[in-house]
Scaffold this motif. Structure first.
Motif, short mmCIF file in Angstrom:
data_model
loop_
_atom_site.label_atom_id
_atom_site.label_comp_id
_atom_site.label_asym_id
_atom_site.label_seq_id
_atom_site.Cartn_x
_atom_site.Cartn_y
_atom_site.Cartn_z
N GLY A 39 -1.91 -5.02 0.79
CA GLY A 39 -0.45 -4.63 0.96
C GLY A 39 0.38 -5.90 1.07
N GLN A 40 0.04 -6.91 1.85
CA GLN A 40 0.78 -7.95 1.95
C GLN A 40 1.08 -8.57 0.74
OE1 GLN A 40 3.03 -8.58 4.54
NE2 GLN A 40 2.32 -6.42 5.40
N LEU A 41 -0.15 -8.69 0.00
CA LEU A 41 0.07 -9.27 -1.32
C LEU A 41 1.28 -8.52 -2.21
CD1 LEU A 41 -3.49 -10.16 -2.33
CD2 LEU A 41 -1.64 -11.86 -1.75
N TRP A 42 1.05 -7.24 -2.25
CA TRP A 42 2.02 -6.65 -2.95
C TRP A 42 3.49 -6.59 -2.51
CZ3 TRP A 42 5.90 -2.89 -2.38
CH2 TRP A 42 6.38 -2.37 -3.64
N ALA A 145 -3.42 -7.89 -14.42
CA ALA A 145 -4.11 -7.15 -13.46
C ALA A 145 -4.73 -7.72 -12.23
CB ALA A 145 -5.30 -6.32 -13.99
N MET A 146 -4.71 -7.08 -10.94
CA MET A 146 -5.25 -7.76 -9.79
C MET A 146 -6.78 -7.06 -9.67
SD MET A 146 -4.84 -9.43 -6.91
CE MET A 146 -3.24 -9.58 -6.62
N HIS A 147 -7.50 -8.03 -9.34
CA HIS A 147 -9.05 -7.37 -9.28
C HIS A 147 -9.42 -7.69 -7.72
CE1 HIS A 147 -9.89 -7.13 -13.64
NE2 HIS A 147 -9.01 -8.15 -13.74
N VAL A 148 -10.12 -6.97 -7.35
CA VAL A 148 -10.57 -6.87 -6.00
C VAL A 148 -12.08 -6.80 -5.95
CG1 VAL A 148 -10.56 -5.88 -3.51
CG2 VAL A 148 -8.52 -5.45 -5.24
N TRP A 167 -0.49 -1.71 -9.97
CA TRP A 167 -0.30 -2.73 -8.94
C TRP A 167 1.06 -2.36 -8.64
CZ3 TRP A 167 -1.62 -5.69 -5.53
CH2 TRP A 167 -0.85 -6.90 -5.17
N ALA A 168 1.98 -2.18 -9.64
CA ALA A 168 3.33 -2.07 -9.25
C ALA A 168 3.84 -0.73 -8.38
CB ALA A 168 4.30 -1.97 -10.52
N ASP A 169 2.79 0.11 -8.58
CA ASP A 169 2.86 1.44 -7.82
C ASP A 169 1.85 1.52 -6.74
OD1 ASP A 169 5.28 2.20 -9.42
OD2 ASP A 169 4.02 3.14 -10.75
N LEU A 170 1.33 0.45 -6.03
CA LEU A 170 0.26 0.61 -5.07
C LEU A 170 0.51 1.32 -4.03
CD1 LEU A 170 -2.35 -0.97 -4.42
CD2 LEU A 170 -1.28 -2.37 -3.16
N THR A 171 -0.26 2.29 -3.69
CA THR A 171 0.01 3.00 -2.41
C THR A 171 -1.14 2.78 -1.16
OG1 THR A 171 -1.71 4.89 -2.91
CG2 THR A 171 0.75 5.15 -3.91
#
Length: 189
Positions: A39-42, A145-148, A167-171
Motif C-alpha cells: 500500500g505504501q509503495l502504491w 507490472a509489480m511482482h510480489v 496496480w493503478a487500481d490497487l485495493t
C-alpha cells in the motif's frame, strides 16, 4: 537477534533487470508485509511521484529503508517520537525522505541486494544484520507490472503479478489477499 521489529518481516523493493529473472533491490526492515508495504509503495508511486514509475524505482534504490511511509513526514517536520538521536559525529541516526519514509541508520549499510528468480527460486542468503527477507516487491518494466514474492521453505514463491492497470487500481482487499497467500503456503508446508 533482531535489532528492528519484524512485525511484517523484512522486505526487498526494487526491479527486475534486463536479463531473465535477475533483479536489484534495497531492504525495508519494518512492516514488510503487503498490507503495509504494498500500500505504501502504491501511495509513494501515486502521490510522491505522480505515477512516474522510472523516478519512483530510482528513488527506492537510493536508500536502505527502515520503513516506507508516503506521509512521512508530510510537512517535512519530523514527528517528535520519530526524531533520530544525534550521533557523536553530529549526524542524525536515521534519515528521513519526505513522501517516502525513514532510511536505515547510516552505520547499518546494506546497499543493493542482487538476485535471480526463476532458475532455482532461492531467496538471498543472510542479509542486513544476519536477517533474511520475507517479501520482495519487484517492478518489471517490460510488462509494466509489480511482482510480489514471499519466502516459503527457504525459496522465493511468486504470489502475485499486478499489471499496470491492476496496480493503478490497487485495493486494500487485494493487498490482504496477497498477504494471506503466505499463510496458505505456511500451512501447506
Amino acid at each position: 537477534m533482531t535489532v528492528y521489529g519484524v512485525d511484517g518481516g523484512r522486505a526487498l523493493v526494487g526491479q527486475f533487470g534486463p536479463f531473465a529473472g535477475h533483479w536489484v533491490a534495497r531492504p525495508v526492515c519494518l512492516e514488510g508485509q503487503p498490507s503495509w508495504t504494498l500500500g505504501q509503495l502504491w501511495l509513494i508511486w501515486d502521490r510522491t511521484f505522480a505515477r512516474d514509475t522510472a523516478g519512483f524505482i530510482r528513488a527506492l534504490r537510493c536508500h536502505d529503508w527502515s520503513v516506507l511511509s508516503c506521509d512521512w513526514p508530510a510537512s517535512g517536520v519530523i514527528p517528535k517520537g520519530w526524531r533520530a538521536s544525534l550521533q557523536p559525529d553530529g549526524r542524525e541516526e536515521y534519515g528521513h525522505v519526505v513522501g517516502m519514509g525513514r532510511t536505515l541508520p547510516y552505520y547499518y549499510r546494506c546497499d543493493i541486494v542482487r538476485g535471480q528468480m526463476g532458475l532455482n527460486g532461492r531467496r538471498p542468503g543472510p542479509a542486513l544484520l544476519g536477517e533474511t527477507y520475507s517479501w520482495a516487491y519487484l517492478w518489471e518494466s517490460g510488462l509494466r507490472a509489480m511482482h510480489v514474492y514471499t519466502e516459503a521453505a527457504g525459496q522465493w514463491v511468486h504470489v502475485a503479478t499486478l499489471p499496470n492497470g491492476v496496480w493503478a487500481d490497487l485495493t486494500e482487499e487485494m493487498m490482504l489477499d496477497i498477504e494471506a497467500r503466505r499463510g496458505w503456503l505456511e500451512r501447506a508446508a
